[in-house]
Design a protein around this motif. Structure first.
Motif, mmCIF file in Angstrom:
data_model
loop_
_atom_site.group_PDB
_atom_site.id
_atom_site.type_symbol
_atom_site.label_atom_id
_atom_site.label_comp_id
_atom_site.label_asym_id
_atom_site.label_seq_id
_atom_site.Cartn_x
_atom_site.Cartn_y
_atom_site.Cartn_z
ATOM 1 N N TRP A 164 -3.412 -7.910 -19.586
ATOM 2 C CA TRP A 164 -2.216 -8.723 -19.773
ATOM 3 C C TRP A 164 -2.217 -9.336 -21.165
ATOM 4 N N THR A 165 -1.026 -9.424 -21.741
ATOM 5 C CA THR A 165 -0.869 -10.190 -22.974
ATOM 6 C C THR A 165 -0.676 -11.648 -22.575
ATOM 7 N N TYR A 166 -0.837 -12.538 -23.527
ATOM 8 C CA TYR A 166 -0.599 -13.952 -23.238
ATOM 9 C C TYR A 166 0.878 -14.198 -22.957
ATOM 10 N N TYR A 167 1.718 -13.382 -23.556
ATOM 11 C CA TYR A 167 3.154 -13.487 -23.281
ATOM 12 C C TYR A 167 3.421 -13.177 -21.802
ATOM 13 N N ARG A 168 2.775 -12.135 -21.298
ATOM 14 C CA ARG A 168 2.940 -11.763 -19.886
ATOM 15 C C ARG A 168 2.455 -12.893 -18.979
ATOM 16 N N LEU A 169 1.319 -13.500 -19.310
ATOM 17 C CA LEU A 169 0.808 -14.621 -18.526
ATOM 18 C C LEU A 169 1.772 -15.799 -18.575
ATOM 19 N N ALA A 170 2.331 -16.057 -19.745
ATOM 20 C CA ALA A 170 3.288 -17.159 -19.879
ATOM 21 C C ALA A 170 4.488 -16.932 -18.966
ATOM 22 N N LYS A 171 5.023 -15.721 -18.965
ATOM 23 C CA LYS A 171 6.168 -15.397 -18.108
ATOM 24 C C LYS A 171 5.801 -15.515 -16.629
ATOM 25 N N ALA A 172 4.635 -14.973 -16.249
ATOM 26 C CA ALA A 172 4.210 -14.977 -14.843
ATOM 27 C C ALA A 172 3.919 -16.386 -14.337
ATOM 28 N N SER A 173 3.453 -17.251 -15.235
ATOM 29 C CA SER A 173 3.082 -18.595 -14.808
ATOM 30 C C SER A 173 4.191 -19.628 -15.004
ATOM 31 N N GLY A 174 5.229 -19.251 -15.737
ATOM 32 C CA GLY A 174 6.320 -20.196 -15.978
ATOM 33 C C GLY A 174 5.989 -21.249 -17.026
ATOM 34 N N ILE A 175 4.991 -20.972 -17.824
ATOM 35 C CA ILE A 175 4.600 -21.885 -18.901
ATOM 36 C C ILE A 175 5.142 -21.317 -20.207
ATOM 37 N N PRO A 176 5.776 -22.145 -21.042
ATOM 38 C CA PRO A 176 6.266 -21.634 -22.323
ATOM 39 C C PRO A 176 5.137 -20.978 -23.121
ATOM 40 N N TYR A 177 5.451 -19.867 -23.768
ATOM 41 C CA TYR A 177 4.442 -19.137 -24.540
ATOM 42 C C TYR A 177 3.792 -20.029 -25.595
ATOM 43 N N SER A 178 4.582 -20.863 -26.237
ATOM 44 C CA SER A 178 4.033 -21.731 -27.284
ATOM 45 C C SER A 178 2.987 -22.693 -26.712
ATOM 46 N N THR A 179 3.230 -23.196 -25.509
ATOM 47 C CA THR A 179 2.278 -24.095 -24.852
ATOM 48 C C THR A 179 1.004 -23.342 -24.499
ATOM 49 N N LEU A 180 1.158 -22.154 -23.930
ATOM 50 C CA LEU A 180 0.003 -21.340 -23.555
ATOM 51 C C LEU A 180 -0.800 -20.965 -24.803
ATOM 52 N N SER A 181 -0.113 -20.582 -25.850
ATOM 53 C CA SER A 181 -0.781 -20.202 -27.094
ATOM 54 C C SER A 181 -1.609 -21.369 -27.640
ATOM 55 N N THR A 182 -1.057 -22.570 -27.585
ATOM 56 C CA THR A 182 -1.787 -23.757 -28.041
ATOM 57 C C THR A 182 -3.044 -23.960 -27.204
ATOM 58 N N MET A 183 -2.917 -23.791 -25.883
ATOM 59 C CA MET A 183 -4.074 -23.935 -24.995
ATOM 60 C C MET A 183 -5.167 -22.929 -25.351
ATOM 61 N N LEU A 184 -4.763 -21.701 -25.574
ATOM 62 C CA LEU A 184 -5.729 -20.625 -25.780
ATOM 63 C C LEU A 184 -6.392 -20.656 -27.148
ATOM 64 N N HIS A 185 -5.839 -21.414 -28.039
ATOM 65 C CA HIS A 185 -6.467 -21.551 -29.351
ATOM 66 C C HIS A 185 -7.307 -22.823 -29.406
ATOM 67 N N LYS A 186 -7.665 -23.320 -28.222
ATOM 68 C CA LYS A 186 -8.613 -24.427 -28.032
ATOM 69 C C LYS A 186 -8.198 -25.735 -28.695
ATOM 70 N N THR A 187 -6.923 -25.914 -28.899
ATOM 71 C CA THR A 187 -6.489 -27.195 -29.441
ATOM 72 C C THR A 187 -6.014 -28.114 -28.322
ATOM 73 N N ASN A 188 -5.864 -27.543 -27.124
ATOM 74 C CA ASN A 188 -5.376 -28.339 -26.005
ATOM 75 C C ASN A 188 -5.852 -27.685 -24.699
ATOM 76 N N VAL A 189 -6.798 -28.301 -24.022
ATOM 77 C CA VAL A 189 -7.278 -27.767 -22.750
ATOM 78 C C VAL A 189 -6.177 -27.971 -21.703
ATOM 79 N N PRO A 190 -5.911 -26.957 -20.867
ATOM 80 C CA PRO A 190 -4.831 -27.072 -19.882
ATOM 81 C C PRO A 190 -5.053 -28.212 -18.898
ATOM 82 N N SER A 191 -3.972 -28.879 -18.548
ATOM 83 C CA SER A 191 -4.027 -29.906 -17.504
ATOM 84 C C SER A 191 -4.177 -29.203 -16.156
ATOM 85 N N VAL A 192 -4.488 -29.951 -15.120
ATOM 86 C CA VAL A 192 -4.632 -29.359 -13.790
ATOM 87 C C VAL A 192 -3.314 -28.714 -13.332
ATOM 88 N N PRO A 193 -2.157 -29.397 -13.477
ATOM 89 C CA PRO A 193 -0.911 -28.731 -13.077
ATOM 90 C C PRO A 193 -0.656 -27.427 -13.847
#
Length: 114
Positions: free
Chosen positions: A19-48
């Motif tokens: 899966w690409t991160y774009y695909r994960l963003a679409k499947a999870s309903g999280i904006p790609y920009s938010t997911l990208s920020t998480m995955l570049h270790k600048t923001n650990v995902p919240s529990v929700p």
């Protein structure tokens, strides 16, 4: 206690599914920009957010945090089925389950011919 790397686990699960991160963003309903920020270790995902990611991946939080490789216990055919499953959208998964249940029901009622 060993520290768990949430970001590395998300990356690992995406890689395992091809899966690409774009695909994960679409499947999870999280904006790609938010997911990208998480995955570049600048923001650990919240529990929700992590729950949404797990839902998108089709796994539970317990499976996400599991340190045991459950896939090692699967046959090649089972791994293939799960690989195909992960490429389906929600309606496709529901249809696949209905079809498989229909096959199981049919086999259950079929006389055992040798």
């Amino acid at each position: 206690m060993q520290e768990f790397d949430v970001v590395a686990r998300i990356q690992e699960l995406c890689q395992a599914r091809s899966w690409t991160y774009y695909r994960l963003a679409k499947a999870s309903g999280i904006p790609y920009s938010t997911l990208s920020t998480m995955l570049h270790k600048t923001n650990v995902p919240s529990v929700p957010s992590l729950i949404k990611i797990c839902d998108g991946l089709g796994i539970t939080l317990a499976q996400f945090f599991s340190d045991q490789d459950e896939s090692a216990k699967l046959t090649a055919e089972q791994k293939h089925c799960l690989g195909v499953w992960s490429t389906l959208d929600k309606p496709g998964q529901e249809l696949a389950l209905a079809y498989m249940q229909g096959l199981a029901d049919r086999q259950e009622h079929k006389p055992n011919i040798k």
